[in-house]
Design an enzyme around this catalytic site. Structure first.
Site, PDB file in Angstrom:
ATOM      1  N   ARG A  17       0.843  -1.187   0.000  1.00  0.00           N
ATOM      2  CA  ARG A  17       0.000   0.000   0.000  1.00  0.00           C
ATOM      3  C   ARG A  17       0.888   1.250   0.000  1.00  0.00           C
ATOM      4  NH1 ARG A  17      -3.645  -2.330  -1.709  1.00  0.00           N
ATOM      5  NH2 ARG A  17      -5.679  -2.724  -0.801  1.00  0.00           N
ATOM      6  N   HIS A  57      -1.150   0.831  -9.727  1.00  0.00           N
ATOM      7  CA  HIS A  57      -1.887  -0.072  -8.825  1.00  0.00           C
ATOM      8  C   HIS A  57      -2.507  -1.232  -9.615  1.00  0.00           C
ATOM      9  CE1 HIS A  57      -4.015  -0.333  -4.693  1.00  0.00           C
ATOM     10  NE2 HIS A  57      -3.966  -1.533  -5.257  1.00  0.00           N
TER      11      HIS A  57
END
Ligand code: NDP
Ligand code: OXD
Length: 320
Positions: free
Chosen positions: A235, A283
């Site tokens: 993350r 991502h």
């Protein structure tokens, strides 16, 4: 027993279609692509399950009979950050398709830096034919932060390729052929032996900002790549982007690959786009594929309704 697909940022219609195919006869409602729900409160009264990525608080507040929240990601920080978490179990994705995709990404990026990809790309652009010193995989130590479902699989594949593999987790772990470390006390010796650091950590209060200047400075500096490499597919909230940018420019990092960012999407003004030896991906290290994942969610709902327990339930106190 209605299912509500509540998605902000991905395509809700794809998930609705895949879930309808996996659970024929079931009422499946869905949000619009912006995450809002256009229907009436009456439609929502029978919703027992929400299948979600980045749910809206205002929508969850309208579900009086909710029983289970299914995260469409392996990470659940997007759910645990809600102001009012509904008092129901949160189930996350654990699936061979998601795991295999992440292992592909990790292996791709580890090999990219190990095999001098950024330097050869520069040489090609300059029409230069020159061989560079290439260490063997066994001379390079890959350290994986987070030895969970994803870290474990990536560790096993990297070990088979021949790398020395180290892993760090919160609690003690045993993985064949992998040198394991855990907790605060295990972090320093783990970092001191790591040439290529891969983060597959969930975002929790303990992991927020962990990938910073101090951590980079504790990585092995006399390894065969000249300087350490950082890969983050966990993350973005775990990384300090200004520190990573500075480390790439000063040579404290030989290279990096970032799939996740403090704020997504990464803005066009970010200095990271031009940081030397950095690979940016948006991502996508492991995307959640509706057709691969919907059958597993449907199986969980059927098992739950027949009285079996739910699998892969998150512990909100632990944060993952
Ligand atoms: P798991 O929960 O299976 O594993 C998490 C690992 O992190 C565990 O080994 C855990 O330790 C460790 N960990 C957590 N907190 C700490 C801490 N404070 N100190 C040390 N270790 C810690 O998760 P997954 O492997 O399934 O997924 C990992 C993350 O990957 C997700 O949370 C998500 O954020 C990210 N992800 C990113 C994707 C992308 O496309 N970029 C796609 C999918 C996931 P322990 O084993 O002791 O519990
Ligand atoms: C996930 C993600 O957590 O896609 O699965 O980031």
């Amino acid at each position: 027993m209605t299912v509500l697909v509540a998605i902000d940022g991905w395509q809700p219609a794809d998930w609705r279609q895949a879930l309808a195919a996996a659970m024929p006869g079931r009422t499946i409602l869905s949000t619009r692509p912006d995450g809002t729900y256009a229907g009436a409160d009456a439609d929502l009264e029978d919703v027992r399950y929400v299948v979600t990525w980045k749910p809206r608080q205002s929508l969850l507040d309208r579900l009086p009979r909710l029983e289970v929240l299914f995260s469409l990601g392996a990470g659940v920080d997007h759910i645990l950050a809600l102001e009012r978490l509904p008092p129901v179990p949160v189930v996350r994705i654990v699936d061979p398709d998601l795991t295999a995709r992440m292992t592909e990404y990790v292996v791709w990026q580890v090999l990219h830096h190990h095999r001098r990809g950024p330097a050869y790309a520069r040489q090609q652009a300059a029409r230069q034919w020159r061989d560079l010193k290439q260490p063997a995989a066994r001379e390079v130590a890959v350290g994986i932060l987070g030895l969970g479902v994803l870290g474990h699989d990536a560790a096993e594949v990297l070990r088979r390729i021949g790398f020395r593999v180290l892993g760090w987790s919160r609690t003690a772990k045993t993985v064949a052929g992998v040198e394991t470390f855990h907790g605060e006390a295990g972090l320093a010796p783990f970092l001191a032996q790591t040439d290529i650091l891969v983060s597959l950590l969930p975002l929790t209060p303990r992991t927020r900002g962990i990938l910073d200047r101090d951590l980079i400075g504790r990585l092995r500096r006399d390894g065969p790549l000249g300087a350490p490499v950082l890969i983050n597919a966990g993350r973005g909230g775990s990384q300090n982007q200004a520190d990573i940018d500075a480390a790439l420019r000063s040579g404290a990092l030989a290279g990096a690959s970032l799939d996740v960012f403090e704020r997504e999407p990464l803005t066009p003004e970010s200095p990271l786009w031009d940081a030397p030896n950095l690979t940016v991906t948006p991502h996508v290290a492991s995307v959640s594929d509706p057709h691969a994942l919907a059958p597993g969610i449907a199986d969980q709902i059927r098992a739950y309704e027949s009285g079996a327990g739910l699998r892969n339930v998150v512990d909100p106190a632990r944060g993952y």
